[in-house]
Design an enzyme around this catalytic site. Structure first.
Site, PDB file in Angstrom:
ATOM      1  N   ARG A 296     -57.404 -16.788   2.463  1.00 52.02           N
ATOM      2  CA  ARG A 296     -58.032 -17.255   1.224  1.00 52.02           C
ATOM      3  C   ARG A 296     -59.237 -18.069   1.684  1.00 52.02           C
ATOM      4  O   ARG A 296     -59.062 -19.088   2.348  1.00 52.02           O
ATOM      5  CB  ARG A 296     -57.048 -18.089   0.404  1.00 52.02           C
ATOM      6  CG  ARG A 296     -55.860 -17.244  -0.065  1.00 52.02           C
ATOM      7  CD  ARG A 296     -54.997 -17.993  -1.076  1.00 52.02           C
ATOM      8  NE  ARG A 296     -54.031 -17.083  -1.683  1.00 52.02           N
ATOM      9  CZ  ARG A 296     -52.752 -16.993  -1.332  1.00 52.02           C
ATOM     10  NH1 ARG A 296     -52.270 -17.780  -0.408  1.00 52.02           N
ATOM     11  NH2 ARG A 296     -51.947 -16.145  -1.920  1.00 52.02           N
TER      12      ARG A 296
ATOM     13  N   ASP B 139     -47.913  -9.744  -7.164  1.00 49.34           N
ATOM     14  CA  ASP B 139     -47.753 -10.373  -8.478  1.00 49.34           C
ATOM     15  C   ASP B 139     -47.974  -9.443  -9.670  1.00 49.34           C
ATOM     16  O   ASP B 139     -47.576  -9.775 -10.789  1.00 49.34           O
ATOM     17  CB  ASP B 139     -48.699 -11.570  -8.606  1.00 49.34           C
ATOM     18  CG  ASP B 139     -48.283 -12.718  -7.710  1.00 49.34           C
ATOM     19  OD1 ASP B 139     -47.093 -12.788  -7.359  1.00 49.34           O
ATOM     20  OD2 ASP B 139     -49.146 -13.538  -7.362  1.00 49.34           O
TER      21      ASP B 139
ATOM     22  N   ALA C 201     -29.881 -10.029 -15.413  1.00 50.89           N
ATOM     23  CA  ALA C 201     -29.831 -11.494 -15.556  1.00 50.89           C
ATOM     24  C   ALA C 201     -29.467 -11.877 -16.990  1.00 50.89           C
ATOM     25  O   ALA C 201     -29.718 -11.125 -17.927  1.00 50.89           O
ATOM     26  CB  ALA C 201     -31.191 -12.082 -15.189  1.00 50.89           C
TER      27      ALA C 201
HETATM   28  O1  F6P Z   1     -49.498 -13.247  -3.207  1.00 49.67           O
HETATM   29  C1  F6P Z   1     -49.255 -13.907  -4.409  1.00 49.67           C
HETATM   30  C2  F6P Z   1     -48.256 -14.980  -4.173  1.00 49.67           C
HETATM   31  O2  F6P Z   1     -47.197 -14.399  -3.503  1.00 49.67           O
HETATM   32  C3  F6P Z   1     -47.738 -15.728  -5.380  1.00 49.67           C
HETATM   33  O3  F6P Z   1     -46.716 -15.098  -6.090  1.00 49.67           O
HETATM   34  C4  F6P Z   1     -47.288 -17.010  -4.751  1.00 49.67           C
HETATM   35  O4  F6P Z   1     -47.290 -18.034  -5.673  1.00 49.67           O
HETATM   36  C5  F6P Z   1     -48.325 -17.228  -3.699  1.00 49.67           C
HETATM   37  O5  F6P Z   1     -48.806 -15.966  -3.343  1.00 49.67           O
HETATM   38  C6  F6P Z   1     -47.838 -17.943  -2.485  1.00 49.67           C
HETATM   39  O6  F6P Z   1     -48.912 -18.124  -1.639  1.00 49.67           O
HETATM   40  P1  F6P Z   1     -48.820 -18.726  -0.175  1.00 49.67           P
HETATM   41  O7  F6P Z   1     -48.451 -17.600   0.719  1.00 49.67           O
HETATM   42  O8  F6P Z   1     -50.174 -19.229   0.099  1.00 49.67           O
HETATM   43  O9  F6P Z   1     -47.765 -19.757  -0.184  1.00 49.67           O
END
Ligand code: F6P
Length: 322
Positions: free
Chosen positions: A72, A128, A187
């Site tokens: 990122r 997601d 669920a």
């Molecule tokens: O890739 C999306 C995601 O998996 C989200 O569902 C989650 O909140 C986030 O990335 C987690 O990111 P990181 O790997 O930076 O903790």
């Protein structure tokens, strides 16, 4: 078009490698050279580039993660960072870019596309499924099945001990994973960022379910639920019900593993579609699959509209809980 570049950006997703493979092999088929960018937009800013040919993408269709790495990248959000990235692409004689990732990746693609003359086509890759312009994103199916396998195992112990379980799945801002996992996993309730969580209402539902004979109770919660994730929701429930519970946070196991058949096929179709799109003059857009057809949606358009959640499926979770 003589040379294109491909990168993966944001959170990795199972099937990204299958998408890279499809990009490289489709380009090779059209006698176009491919450069792989390491660590997403960061690799563009830092000039981390490597040539890819048909053989470099052998034996990766079944592997999770991404062979190019991902990141990122804060620098790419700045005009200076994007200028450095543009210079890397110019230096290497790149005529087109394929960016595999989620909405953050396409936000970067939108800004870059407005500043550069270079055509960019996006491919939706995130577990997601929160990207408009495609029915499914690459990685979602695998993540749902991984979470489902965990829930099936949890159910065995929940049934044996007649316990209440809160299972937290990924989804910081959207509840697509939680909804499908809840429906497929049987669920008793699902809690999502899209809906306000009313703990007293959940408790009343559990109480009435117990009176009707519920024994094992699985509540699926998305990590971004407004009541604060599975731990806090479970504790709040205990204050009202005084019923013993357990919490399972599935976390990053959902991001890894071999991609499912559906994800490999989607990645192959979209990776190839991105290259075919570039050749046909597409730019500033993402290739997605809607009702089995490839569709190119401008970045600006898909970022302007949140992808709708299936509210019918959401209501069905409650109805089918019995
Ligand atoms: O890739 C999306 C995601 O998996 C989200 O569902 C989650 O909140 C986030 O990335 C987690 O990111 P990181 O790997 O930076 O903790």
């Amino acid at each position: 078009m003589r040379r294109i570049a491909v990168l993966t950006s944001g959170g990795d997703a199972p099937g990204m490698n299958a998408a890279i493979r499809a990009v490289v092999r489709t380009a090779t088929h059209h006698e176009i050279e491919v450069l792989g960018i390491r660590r997403g937009y960061l690799g563009l800013v830092r000039d981390a580039v490597e040539p890819l040919d048909s053989r470099s993408v052998s034996e990766i269709i079944h592997r999770g993660g991404t062979i190019l790495g991902t990141a990122r990248c804060e620098e790419f959000r700045t005009p200076e960072g994007r200028a450095m990235a543009q210079e890397t692409l110019r230096r290497h004689g790149v005529d087109g870019l394929v960016a595999v990732g989620g909405d953050g990746t396409f936000r970067g693609g939108l800004l870059a596309g407005q500043e550069w003359s270079l055509p960019i086509v996006g491919v939706p890759g995130t577990i997601d499924n929160d990207v408009a312009g495609t029915d499914f994103t690459i990685g979602f199916d695998t993540a749902v099945n991984t979470a489902l396998e965990a829930i099936d195992r949890i159910r065995d112990t929940a049934e044996s001990l007649e316990r209440l379980f809160f299972v937290e799945v990924m989804g910081r801002t959207r509840g697509f994973i939680a909804l499908e996992v809840a429906l497929a996993g049987g669920a008793k309730a699902v809690l999502l960022p899209e809906e306000h969580t009313d703990v007293p209402r959940l408790c009343a539902r559990i109480r009435s379910g117990l009176a009707r004979g519920w024994r094992a109770i699985i509540v699926v919660t998305a990590e971004g639920d407004d009541a604060g994730g599975a731990m806090r929701i479970a504790a709040a429930t205990y204050r009202e019900l005084a019923m013993e519970y357990r919490v399972a946070i599935l976390g990053h196991v959902q991001r890894g593993g071999n991609p499912s058949a559906r994800d490999r096929i989607l990645a192959s179709l979209l990776g190839a579609g991105a290259v075919e799109g570039l050749l046909a003059g597409q730019r500033g857009c993402m290739v997605g699959q809607v009702h089995d057809c490839l569709v190119y949606t401008p970045f600006a358009e898909l970022l302007a509209q949140p992808k709708p959640l299936d509210t019918h499926a959401l209501r069905l979770v409650d109805v089918l809980a019995g």
